[in-house]
Design an enzyme around this catalytic site. Structure first.
Site, mmCIF file in Angstrom:
data_model
loop_
_atom_site.group_PDB
_atom_site.id
_atom_site.type_symbol
_atom_site.label_atom_id
_atom_site.label_comp_id
_atom_site.label_asym_id
_atom_site.label_seq_id
_atom_site.Cartn_x
_atom_site.Cartn_y
_atom_site.Cartn_z
ATOM 1 N N HIS A 10 1.171 -1.161 -0.520
ATOM 2 C CA HIS A 10 0.276 0.029 -0.077
ATOM 3 C C HIS A 10 1.246 1.199 -0.343
ATOM 4 O O HIS A 10 1.886 1.041 -0.052
ATOM 5 C CB HIS A 10 -0.457 -0.032 0.409
ATOM 6 C CG HIS A 10 -0.129 -0.171 2.610
ATOM 7 N ND1 HIS A 10 -0.340 1.367 2.878
ATOM 8 C CD2 HIS A 10 -0.166 -0.808 3.160
ATOM 9 C CE1 HIS A 10 0.570 1.201 4.301
ATOM 10 N NE2 HIS A 10 0.223 -0.026 4.451
ATOM 11 N N GLU A 80 -2.276 -7.166 7.737
ATOM 12 C CA GLU A 80 -1.029 -6.911 8.275
ATOM 13 C C GLU A 80 -0.766 -7.708 9.531
ATOM 14 O O GLU A 80 -1.135 -8.277 9.828
ATOM 15 C CB GLU A 80 0.043 -5.687 8.707
ATOM 16 C CG GLU A 80 1.370 -5.247 9.373
ATOM 17 C CD GLU A 80 2.029 -5.395 8.300
ATOM 18 O OE1 GLU A 80 2.110 -6.933 8.139
ATOM 19 O OE2 GLU A 80 2.868 -4.858 7.691
#
Length: 186
Positions: A10, A80
């Protein structure tokens, strides 16, 4: 079997910019992060993918959208690494309590163990390998580094050798039947 698996970390968030560990906190991209993520659209425009997946976190979904893939399917296994009580802290702050600490060797109080991360990323790898053509994944720094290690059939901790910057593209694939890194951190 997937010919290639493309990994996209990202774009920049306030915490990634400041070196703060971000897993469950759902932060937006910064303006510079949005601008760089938008350059992914041009870089990915001529590529065809049979499957596009994203982490459910806003920063990954926004990167997918800006990168030209608003149709990306959410896969909860792409979140994550859960930093637990270490969420939002910098490595330096964590090392005040745990000298020499790295995510790769823990501890991660209240978060995920390397074994738990490995188990969920193995599901992503299996899903990719079961898909023909190219696969595109939008995710996070430690998660994608660990996923690359699992693609290479190495322990999650070997992801420590693979630096991954925000809004970069990396490509995993095969040389004959051996899983390899084709390109990294572009």
């Amino acid at each position: 079997m997937a010919d290639e698996v493309w990994l996209v970390r990202h774009g920049e968030t306030e915490w990634s910019r400041d070196g703060r560990h971000t897993s469950t906190t759902d932060l937006p991209l910064t303006e510079p992060g949005r601008a760089v993520a938008a350059t992914l659209r041009r870089r990915l425009a001529d590529e065809e993918f049979s499957l596009v997946l994203t982490s459910p976190r806003e920063r990954a979904r926004e990167t997918a959208r800006l990168g030209g893939h608003p149709e990306a399917q959410v896969d909860d296994d792409l979140v994550e690494w859960d930093y637990g009580e270490l969420e939002g802290l910098t490595t330096e702050q964590i090392r005040e309590t745990y000298p020499g600490w790295t995510i790769w060797q823990g501890p991660v109080p209240g978060g995920e163990s390397a074994g738990q991360v490995s188990d969920r990323l193995d599901r992503v790898v299996a899903r990719c390998r079961a898909t023909g053509g190219r696969v595109l994944l939008f995710g996070h720094g430690h998660c994608l580094r660990a996923l690359a290690a699992r693609w290479l059939e190495l322990p999650v901790a070997e992801g420590r050798h693979l630096r991954l910057d925000t809004a970069t593209i990396s490509v995993l694939g095969f040389e004959r039947d051996t899983p390899v890194v084709l390109r990294w951190n572009l």
